[in-house]
Structures are given as C-alpha cells and as structure tokens.
Design a protein around this motif. Structure first.
Motif, short mmCIF file in Angstrom:
data_model
loop_
_atom_site.label_atom_id
_atom_site.label_comp_id
_atom_site.label_asym_id
_atom_site.label_seq_id
_atom_site.Cartn_x
_atom_site.Cartn_y
_atom_site.Cartn_z
N GLY A 64 61.27 82.97 50.24
CA GLY A 64 60.31 83.91 50.19
C GLY A 64 59.14 83.08 49.39
O GLY A 64 59.21 82.15 48.60
N ALA A 65 57.94 83.55 49.81
CA ALA A 65 56.70 83.01 49.20
C ALA A 65 56.32 83.47 47.93
O ALA A 65 56.75 84.54 47.47
CB ALA A 65 55.51 83.21 50.24
N THR A 66 55.73 82.70 47.23
CA THR A 66 54.93 83.13 46.07
C THR A 66 54.31 84.28 46.19
O THR A 66 53.28 84.30 47.16
CB THR A 66 54.40 81.95 45.27
OG1 THR A 66 55.03 80.95 45.02
CG2 THR A 66 53.59 82.34 44.10
N GLY A 67 54.23 85.37 45.42
CA GLY A 67 53.57 86.48 45.59
C GLY A 67 54.00 87.70 45.19
O GLY A 67 55.25 87.87 44.53
N PHE A 68 53.61 88.93 45.67
CA PHE A 68 53.99 90.30 44.93
C PHE A 68 54.70 90.95 46.15
O PHE A 68 54.21 90.97 47.44
CB PHE A 68 52.80 91.10 44.48
CG PHE A 68 52.28 90.45 43.32
CD1 PHE A 68 53.16 90.30 41.91
CD2 PHE A 68 51.19 90.02 43.02
CE1 PHE A 68 52.72 89.92 40.70
CE2 PHE A 68 50.62 89.55 41.97
CZ PHE A 68 51.26 89.39 40.86
N TYR A 69 55.70 91.69 46.08
CA TYR A 69 56.26 92.44 46.89
C TYR A 69 56.28 93.89 46.54
O TYR A 69 57.53 94.29 45.67
CB TYR A 69 57.81 92.02 47.23
CG TYR A 69 57.84 90.46 47.60
CD1 TYR A 69 58.10 90.25 49.03
CD2 TYR A 69 57.49 89.50 46.71
CE1 TYR A 69 57.87 88.95 49.54
CE2 TYR A 69 57.52 88.13 47.15
CZ TYR A 69 57.85 87.80 48.65
OH TYR A 69 57.76 86.67 48.85
N PRO A 70 55.42 94.84 46.90
CA PRO A 70 55.30 95.92 46.20
C PRO A 70 56.32 97.10 46.60
O PRO A 70 56.70 97.07 47.95
CB PRO A 70 54.10 96.55 46.63
CG PRO A 70 53.56 95.92 47.54
CD PRO A 70 54.32 94.50 47.67
N CYS A 71 56.74 98.22 45.87
CA CYS A 71 57.47 99.13 46.32
C CYS A 71 56.64 100.27 46.58
O CYS A 71 56.11 101.39 45.66
CB CYS A 71 58.43 99.61 45.33
SG CYS A 71 59.46 98.37 45.02
N ASP A 72 55.66 100.22 47.60
CA ASP A 72 54.53 101.11 48.24
C ASP A 72 55.05 102.27 48.96
O ASP A 72 55.46 101.91 50.03
CB ASP A 72 53.55 100.31 48.55
CG ASP A 72 52.20 100.84 48.82
OD1 ASP A 72 51.97 102.00 48.47
OD2 ASP A 72 51.27 100.41 49.42
N GLN A 73 54.79 103.31 48.57
CA GLN A 73 54.86 104.55 49.38
C GLN A 73 53.69 105.55 49.56
O GLN A 73 53.70 106.62 49.57
CB GLN A 73 56.24 105.39 49.04
CG GLN A 73 56.42 105.85 47.77
CD GLN A 73 57.68 106.59 47.50
OE1 GLN A 73 58.54 106.96 48.85
NE2 GLN A 73 58.17 107.09 46.50
N ARG A 74 52.54 104.72 49.76
CA ARG A 74 51.33 105.57 49.45
C ARG A 74 51.32 106.56 50.56
O ARG A 74 50.67 107.73 50.46
CB ARG A 74 50.20 104.68 49.34
CG ARG A 74 49.75 103.85 50.75
CD ARG A 74 48.63 102.93 50.56
NE ARG A 74 49.27 101.62 50.27
CZ ARG A 74 48.32 100.64 50.17
NH1 ARG A 74 46.78 100.59 50.08
NH2 ARG A 74 48.65 99.46 49.83
N GLU A 75 51.74 106.28 51.82
CA GLU A 75 51.52 107.06 52.86
C GLU A 75 52.41 108.26 52.83
O GLU A 75 51.95 109.41 53.17
CB GLU A 75 51.74 106.45 54.32
CG GLU A 75 50.87 105.23 54.71
CD GLU A 75 51.20 104.43 55.90
OE1 GLU A 75 52.34 104.82 56.51
OE2 GLU A 75 50.53 103.39 56.31
N THR A 76 53.54 108.24 52.33
CA THR A 76 54.31 109.51 52.09
C THR A 76 53.83 110.34 51.02
O THR A 76 53.79 111.60 51.03
CB THR A 76 55.94 108.85 51.62
OG1 THR A 76 56.40 108.05 52.69
CG2 THR A 76 56.73 110.21 51.78
N LEU A 77 53.02 109.84 50.06
CA LEU A 77 52.55 110.56 48.99
C LEU A 77 51.13 111.10 49.16
O LEU A 77 50.70 111.91 48.61
CB LEU A 77 52.41 109.56 47.82
CG LEU A 77 53.92 109.08 47.12
CD1 LEU A 77 53.56 108.11 45.97
CD2 LEU A 77 54.66 110.27 46.69
#
Length: 318
Positions: free
Chosen positions: A67-80
């Motif tokens: 895995g690369a250095t960085g962020f892995y969001p739990c993003d469900q903006r489309e569903t919301l």
C-alpha cells in the motif's frame, strides 16, 4: 358552502404542490433572491437514507504490504447525495498508511480529528507539540496542519474520523487557537478497561466501555464539541441489547472473532479493522459469539445531540 382554497383556484390542487413564491417586483438582487414556502411544501424534502454499511475494502488497502503512503477514505457521498466526501452526513472516516520512514501531511477542514493507531509507530507534529505514538494509542488533534512520520522499522496504519462534512455543510473552517492535542496511550487505555471490568464484572445490557475526554471537554464528556469517542468491549458470548439513539455511529473493529452487529434488521459480520456505519435512529445490537473479548472503537456525532438535549438513547428489549 365553503369556498375553494387559493391553491385549488389556481389549479395546483394543494399547498404542497405550490411552487416557491418570489418577489413580485424586486427592487434589487437581494430581494430577487428571496423565496417563500408554506407549511406544506416546506417540509416535503427528500434526502437519501444513510445505509448501514461495513467498509472493509479501505481497511484492506491501507493494511496491504504494498500500500502507498496516503489516505483511504470510507466515502459514500454518492449514496448520501452529498457534494463532499462523507461517511455519514456529519462525519468522515478514513484510513491512513505511512510507509516505513515516510511522512504524511494532514490539514483537514475540520474542527479536529480523532486518530487510532492500528499498527506501527512514529511521531506527529501538531503546532508546537511533537508526540511519539505506537499501536493502540488514541490521539485527538485540533484543527490545523499536522505532520506524521512513520518509524524506519515498519509501515504504520491509522484510522481517523473528522467532522468535515458538518463544517462543509455550513461552509466553515474551524479556528480554535486555544485547543490543544490530547494523547491517550495504549497502556493507559488497557488499564482503564481492566479497572472497569474488575469494578463492574456484569454491566448488563450496556457493555463495558471507556469514554474518552480531556481537561477542556470533561464537563461535556466529549472529545470534540460535536464528536464522542468510546472503546466498548463485550466478553465471550456477550451481547449488547438492541438500542437506538439520534446520533450516527462509526465503529472500528479492533478485536474479536465470530462477532457481528445487527443494524436495522441487517446482519453485519465483523472483519478485522473494518468500519461499520450505524445510521442515526437505526435499531442495532452487537454480538460476540467467539471465545475472546471483543473490542470496538465508536465515534458518534453525539456532542450535537447532547447539546441539543435530543440524544434519544433507548433500549428496545431483546
């Protein structure tokens, strides 16, 4: 005989069907922006429901050896139906991976961030303070830029929750210069859990939990003005009875085997380090069918509802 309403007379059929009213002859742009609703059509807004969901993929990606250095969001903006990243309407959870020796910078548009160290060790600089952290630690860092450095020995993985969607909704950026970092060491957390288990060997239906706060927030029992944090535990064979509350919850699965949550009638089997979304008001319960204690870290937007006196916590029976 009663005469027909204006709505019927104009052909709309009901107050709810009326379009927004506007200024008849606006004298300027400020008047032209005005809109008028009524007691029927002002409340027929449709918002997409918040689904119960278990985020396992971002955790797996952050924990992957390559895995690369960085962020892995739990993003469900489309569903919301949200125009900005969000896990629930007011909270955003993300994983962070920092390769051995790497640096990761964070500057969220949030009033602060709650961090949990899943694995690895290193240091973080927040304003004038630098703190050394390791697995199992919890940190609260106020608004502003932070610099995370992983040790040279191994990669680090962390979990973070912010109130970014709440500030985005209001179009705000936090400025709390008097706010200070708070660091909860893993050994101290474990000692508090042990103390609770020794003092209250049977907590009945509510589980045995440590609730995190600080000198600045101890009167509210919160860690942030909007967010609350607790580490809950269930003994082998234990279960937390069905309950509900007006706050949404984001739960990080810290430890447990053969465990599950039941959210709004849906079974959500746990997986290592996954993030569980419990929607506001949804009936839910937690179950440990394994042979060892289950630990789960819970962030709620409870500070909002405590302050409004509308937490609405209730047990629902078995």
């Amino acid at each position: 005989m009663c005469s027909g309403s204006d709505a019927q007379a104009t052909g709309w059929g009901s107050m709810a069907a009326l379009p927004p009213g506007q200024a008849a002859a606006p004298a300027g742009s400020a008047q032209a922006r005005a809109r008028y609703f009524n007691s029927a059509n002002a409340f027929n807004i449709h918002l997409e429901p918040v689904p119960a969901r278990l985020f396992a993929d971002p955790a797996a990606a952050a924990l992957a050896a390559d895995g690369a250095t960085g962020f892995y969001p739990c993003d469900q903006r489309e569903t919301l139906g949200s125009p900005w990243p969000a896990t629930t309407p007011f909270m955003l959870a993300r994983y962070a991976r920092i390769r051995a020796g790497d640096t990761l910078h964070a500057d969220f548009v949030a009033s602060g961030a709650i961090w949990y160290v899943i694995e690895g060790s290193g240091s973080v600089q927040a304003g004038p303070e630098t703190m050394a952290w390791s697995g199992g630690d919890v940190l609260y860092l106020p608004a502003g830029a932070t610099r995370w450095q992983a040790s040279e020995a191994r990669a680090a993985v962390l979990w973070a929750v912010t109130d970014e969607p709440l500030l985005a909704y209001h179009g705000l950026r936090a400025a709390r210069p008097e706010d200070s970092p708070v660091h909860f060491k893993a050994d101290d957390i474990a000692a508090e859990i042990d103390r609770i288990h020794r003092t209250v060997p049977d907590a009945g239906t509510s589980g045995l939990a440590v609730v995190f706060s600080s000198v600045a927030m101890q009167e509210r029992r919160n860690l942030m003005p909007a967010l609350t944090l607790s580490l809950n535990t269930l003994p082998p064979g234990g279960a937390q009875s069905p309950h509900r509350h007006n706050s949404a919850a984001l739960t990080l699965i810290v430890a447990g085997e053969q465990c599950k949550s039941r959210v709004d009638g849906q079974d959500c089997p746990w997986s290592d380090w996954a993030t569980l979304v419990t929607p506001a008001g949804a009936p839910h319960s937690h179950h440990n069918e394994g042979a060892r204690r289950a630990d789960f870290l819970i962030v709620q937007d409870g500070g909002l509802y405590y302050e409004a006196r509308t937490m609405g916590f209730e047990f629902l029976g078995t």
